[in-house]
Design a protein around this motif. Structure first.
Motif, PDB file in Angstrom:
ATOM      1  N   LEU A   1       0.863  -1.164   0.000  1.00 46.40           N
ATOM      2  CA  LEU A   1       0.000   0.000   0.000  1.00 46.40           C
ATOM      3  C   LEU A   1       0.903   1.218   0.000  1.00 46.40           C
ATOM      4  O   LEU A   1       1.611   1.437   0.987  1.00 46.40           O
ATOM      5  CB  LEU A   1      -0.918   0.014   1.222  1.00 46.40           C
ATOM      6  CG  LEU A   1      -1.954   1.134   1.240  1.00 46.40           C
ATOM      7  CD1 LEU A   1      -2.957   0.960   0.102  1.00 46.40           C
ATOM      8  CD2 LEU A   1      -2.687   1.169   2.562  1.00 46.40           C
ATOM      9  N   PRO A   2       1.020   1.983  -1.064  1.00 47.59           N
ATOM     10  CA  PRO A   2       0.197   1.821  -2.261  1.00 47.59           C
ATOM     11  C   PRO A   2       0.528   0.515  -2.989  1.00 47.59           C
ATOM     12  O   PRO A   2       1.549  -0.107  -2.738  1.00 47.59           O
ATOM     13  CB  PRO A   2       0.573   3.028  -3.111  1.00 47.59           C
ATOM     14  CG  PRO A   2       1.943   3.403  -2.668  1.00 47.59           C
ATOM     15  CD  PRO A   2       2.027   3.021  -1.220  1.00 47.59           C
ATOM     16  N   GLY A   3      -0.373   0.166  -3.894  1.00 46.02           N
ATOM     17  CA  GLY A   3      -0.179  -1.050  -4.670  1.00 46.02           C
ATOM     18  C   GLY A   3       1.036  -0.954  -5.575  1.00 46.02           C
ATOM     19  O   GLY A   3       1.628   0.106  -5.756  1.00 46.02           O
ATOM     20  N   ARG A   4       1.385  -2.092  -6.152  1.00 44.08           N
ATOM     21  CA  ARG A   4       2.522  -2.171  -7.079  1.00 44.08           C
ATOM     22  C   ARG A   4       2.003  -2.387  -8.492  1.00 44.08           C
ATOM     23  O   ARG A   4       1.059  -3.138  -8.705  1.00 44.08           O
ATOM     24  CB  ARG A   4       3.444  -3.316  -6.680  1.00 44.08           C
ATOM     25  CG  ARG A   4       4.054  -3.092  -5.310  1.00 44.08           C
ATOM     26  CD  ARG A   4       4.985  -4.216  -4.947  1.00 44.08           C
ATOM     27  NE  ARG A   4       5.506  -3.999  -3.601  1.00 44.08           N
ATOM     28  CZ  ARG A   4       6.322  -4.837  -2.997  1.00 44.08           C
ATOM     29  NH1 ARG A   4       6.716  -5.947  -3.600  1.00 44.08           N
ATOM     30  NH2 ARG A   4       6.762  -4.576  -1.783  1.00 44.08           N
ATOM     31  N   ASP A   5       2.653  -1.739  -9.444  1.00 44.35           N
ATOM     32  CA  ASP A   5       2.210  -1.801 -10.837  1.00 44.35           C
ATOM     33  C   ASP A   5       2.945  -2.870 -11.622  1.00 44.35           C
ATOM     34  O   ASP A   5       4.149  -3.081 -11.423  1.00 44.35           O
ATOM     35  CB  ASP A   5       2.426  -0.450 -11.521  1.00 44.35           C
ATOM     36  CG  ASP A   5       1.526   0.627 -10.951  1.00 44.35           C
ATOM     37  OD1 ASP A   5       1.932   1.797 -10.995  1.00 44.35           O
ATOM     38  OD2 ASP A   5       0.421   0.315 -10.471  1.00 44.35           O
ATOM     39  N   LEU A   6       2.214  -3.516 -12.505  1.00 48.09           N
ATOM     40  CA  LEU A   6       2.783  -4.439 -13.475  1.00 48.09           C
ATOM     41  C   LEU A   6       2.346  -3.937 -14.840  1.00 48.09           C
ATOM     42  O   LEU A   6       1.167  -3.985 -15.190  1.00 48.09           O
ATOM     43  CB  LEU A   6       2.285  -5.871 -13.243  1.00 48.09           C
ATOM     44  CG  LEU A   6       2.860  -6.916 -14.187  1.00 48.09           C
ATOM     45  CD1 LEU A   6       4.374  -7.064 -13.972  1.00 48.09           C
ATOM     46  CD2 LEU A   6       2.160  -8.254 -13.994  1.00 48.09           C
ATOM     47  N   VAL A   7       3.295  -3.417 -15.605  1.00 46.52           N
ATOM     48  CA  VAL A   7       3.013  -2.773 -16.885  1.00 46.52           C
ATOM     49  C   VAL A   7       3.252  -3.753 -18.019  1.00 46.52           C
ATOM     50  O   VAL A   7       4.250  -4.483 -18.017  1.00 46.52           O
ATOM     51  CB  VAL A   7       3.900  -1.517 -17.069  1.00 46.52           C
ATOM     52  CG1 VAL A   7       3.645  -0.852 -18.408  1.00 46.52           C
ATOM     53  CG2 VAL A   7       3.668  -0.547 -15.911  1.00 46.52           C
ATOM     54  N   ASP A   8       2.341  -3.752 -18.977  1.00 43.46           N
ATOM     55  CA  ASP A   8       2.504  -4.571 -20.170  1.00 43.46           C
ATOM     56  C   ASP A   8       3.476  -3.857 -21.114  1.00 43.46           C
ATOM     57  O   ASP A   8       3.214  -2.746 -21.567  1.00 43.46           O
ATOM     58  CB  ASP A   8       1.163  -4.767 -20.875  1.00 43.46           C
ATOM     59  CG  ASP A   8       1.248  -5.702 -22.057  1.00 43.46           C
ATOM     60  OD1 ASP A   8       2.243  -6.445 -22.168  1.00 43.46           O
ATOM     61  OD2 ASP A   8       0.315  -5.714 -22.871  1.00 43.46           O
ATOM     62  N   ILE A   9       4.606  -4.497 -21.368  1.00 42.13           N
ATOM     63  CA  ILE A   9       5.604  -3.969 -22.292  1.00 42.13           C
ATOM     64  C   ILE A   9       5.783  -5.003 -23.394  1.00 42.13           C
ATOM     65  O   ILE A   9       6.649  -5.876 -23.310  1.00 42.13           O
ATOM     66  CB  ILE A   9       6.938  -3.680 -21.563  1.00 42.13           C
ATOM     67  CG1 ILE A   9       6.692  -2.771 -20.361  1.00 42.13           C
ATOM     68  CG2 ILE A   9       7.931  -3.055 -22.545  1.00 42.13           C
ATOM     69  CD1 ILE A   9       7.891  -2.597 -19.479  1.00 42.13           C
ATOM     70  N   PRO A  10       4.924  -4.948 -24.432  1.00 39.59           N
ATOM     71  CA  PRO A  10       4.961  -5.985 -25.475  1.00 39.59           C
ATOM     72  C   PRO A  10       6.321  -6.177 -26.118  1.00 39.59           C
ATOM     73  O   PRO A  10       6.741  -7.293 -26.359  1.00 39.59           O
ATOM     74  CB  PRO A  10       3.923  -5.495 -26.486  1.00 39.59           C
ATOM     75  CG  PRO A  10       3.030  -4.580 -25.725  1.00 39.59           C
ATOM     76  CD  PRO A  10       3.902  -3.951 -24.663  1.00 39.59           C
ATOM     77  N   ASP A  11       7.033  -5.097 -26.415  1.00 39.52           N
ATOM     78  CA  ASP A  11       8.336  -5.242 -27.073  1.00 39.52           C
ATOM     79  C   ASP A  11       9.329  -5.980 -26.200  1.00 39.52           C
ATOM     80  O   ASP A  11      10.121  -6.761 -26.678  1.00 39.52           O
ATOM     81  CB  ASP A  11       8.899  -3.869 -27.455  1.00 39.52           C
ATOM     82  CG  ASP A  11       8.103  -3.218 -28.572  1.00 39.52           C
ATOM     83  OD1 ASP A  11       7.396  -3.948 -29.282  1.00 39.52           O
ATOM     84  OD2 ASP A  11       8.169  -1.987 -28.713  1.00 39.52           O
ATOM     85  N   ALA A  12       9.283  -5.759 -24.882  1.00 41.51           N
ATOM     86  CA  ALA A  12      10.210  -6.418 -23.962  1.00 41.51           C
ATOM     87  C   ALA A  12       9.940  -7.919 -23.934  1.00 41.51           C
ATOM     88  O   ALA A  12      10.858  -8.723 -23.886  1.00 41.51           O
ATOM     89  CB  ALA A  12      10.099  -5.824 -22.567  1.00 41.51           C
ATOM     90  N   ARG A  13       8.649  -8.308 -23.968  1.00 45.15           N
ATOM     91  CA  ARG A  13       8.315  -9.744 -23.947  1.00 45.15           C
ATOM     92  C   ARG A  13       8.713 -10.396 -25.267  1.00 45.15           C
ATOM     93  O   ARG A  13       9.172 -11.519 -25.302  1.00 45.15           O
ATOM     94  CB  ARG A  13       6.817  -9.929 -23.709  1.00 45.15           C
ATOM     95  CG  ARG A  13       6.411  -9.670 -22.279  1.00 45.15           C
ATOM     96  CD  ARG A  13       5.059 -10.290 -21.966  1.00 45.15           C
ATOM     97  NE  ARG A  13       4.113 -10.162 -23.046  1.00 45.15           N
ATOM     98  CZ  ARG A  13       3.192  -9.224 -23.151  1.00 45.15           C
ATOM     99  NH1 ARG A  13       3.101  -8.292 -22.247  1.00 45.15           N
ATOM    100  NH2 ARG A  13       2.361  -9.205 -24.166  1.00 45.15           N
ATOM    101  N   THR A  14       8.531  -9.680 -26.366  1.00 41.97           N
ATOM    102  CA  THR A  14       8.849 -10.221 -27.687  1.00 41.97           C
ATOM    103  C   THR A  14      10.346 -10.432 -27.859  1.00 41.97           C
ATOM    104  O   THR A  14      10.783 -11.392 -28.458  1.00 41.97           O
ATOM    105  CB  THR A  14       8.334  -9.275 -28.792  1.00 41.97           C
ATOM    106  OG1 THR A  14       6.955  -9.037 -28.566  1.00 41.97           O
ATOM    107  CG2 THR A  14       8.526  -9.867 -30.154  1.00 41.97           C
ATOM    108  N   HIS A  15      11.160  -9.531 -27.287  1.00 46.44           N
ATOM    109  CA  HIS A  15      12.594  -9.586 -27.488  1.00 46.44           C
ATOM    110  C   HIS A  15      13.325 -10.281 -26.341  1.00 46.44           C
ATOM    111  O   HIS A  15      14.545 -10.345 -26.348  1.00 46.44           O
ATOM    112  CB  HIS A  15      13.156  -8.171 -27.657  1.00 46.44           C
ATOM    113  CG  HIS A  15      12.628  -7.512 -28.895  1.00 46.44           C
ATOM    114  ND1 HIS A  15      11.508  -6.722 -28.888  1.00 46.44           N
ATOM    115  CD2 HIS A  15      13.045  -7.549 -30.179  1.00 46.44           C
ATOM    116  CE1 HIS A  15      11.254  -6.288 -30.107  1.00 46.44           C
ATOM    117  NE2 HIS A  15      12.173  -6.781 -30.921  1.00 46.44           N
ATOM    118  N   ALA A  16      12.617 -10.798 -25.381  1.00 41.46           N
ATOM    119  CA  ALA A  16      13.271 -11.436 -24.227  1.00 41.46           C
ATOM    120  C   ALA A  16      13.792 -12.807 -24.572  1.00 41.46           C
ATOM    121  O   ALA A  16      13.373 -13.463 -25.461  1.00 41.46           O
ATOM    122  CB  ALA A  16      12.312 -11.516 -23.062  1.00 41.46           C
TER     123      ALA A  16
END
Length: 154
Positions: free
Chosen positions: A139-154
């Motif tokens: 609290l506050p909460g934690r963010d999980l952001v969608d980063i498509p390019d990072a997943r594609t190039h991982a």
């Protein structure tokens, strides 16, 4: 704690919370004002949710005018972990709609009566989750952001 550890923890909580729930609250807005609706959902990815909505309902009408929506996935108690997000809603047809119905029924068998009603299939594309777990200090909460390019190039 490293950034990777934190991201991994948040991703784990998001996955666990999505898996533990069959329904959520969906907030929309239109000229008529804000509206909140409960719906069954199935996750088809960490950042994609599938659901069906009544064809003549207020929620679907609002989405058609303004596809930016908000969701909360929660037991209703702030003492339990919960997720919040903004998403873009898309009404899908054809094979995509068939897939929405299939994944929804696989996760939520009790949704079957809704599938024979006049409904439309919808997908939500979440850009970022806010995961809150008050008993564990998030609290506050934690963010999980969608980063498509990072997943594609991982």
């Amino acid at each position: 704690m490293t950034m990777v550890d934190t991201t991994s923890e948040v991703e784990g909580l998001v996955r666990d919370t999505l898996a533990a729930h069959q329904s959520f609250f969906l907030a929309t807005t239109s000229e008529a004002g804000p509206w909140v609706n409960g719906a069954y959902f199935a996750e088809t990815g960490l950042f994609t949710l599938s659901l069906v909505l009544e064809q003549r309902g207020r929620t679907l009408a609002a989405i058609r005018r303004n596809p930016l929506v908000s969701v909360i996935i929660s037991t209703g108690s702030p003492a339990d972990p919960f997720l919040q997000a903004q998403a873009t809603a898309t009404v899908v047809t054809g094979a995509e709609a068939d897939e929405v119905r299939r994944v929804l029924l696989a996760k939520v068998p009790q949704a079957e009566p809704f599938l024979s009603a006049p409904i439309e299939a919808v997908t939500l594309k979440v850009t970022a989750w806010r995961a809150t777990d008050i008993p564990n200090g998030w609290l506050p909460g934690r963010d999980l952001v969608d980063i498509p390019d990072a997943r594609t190039h991982a």
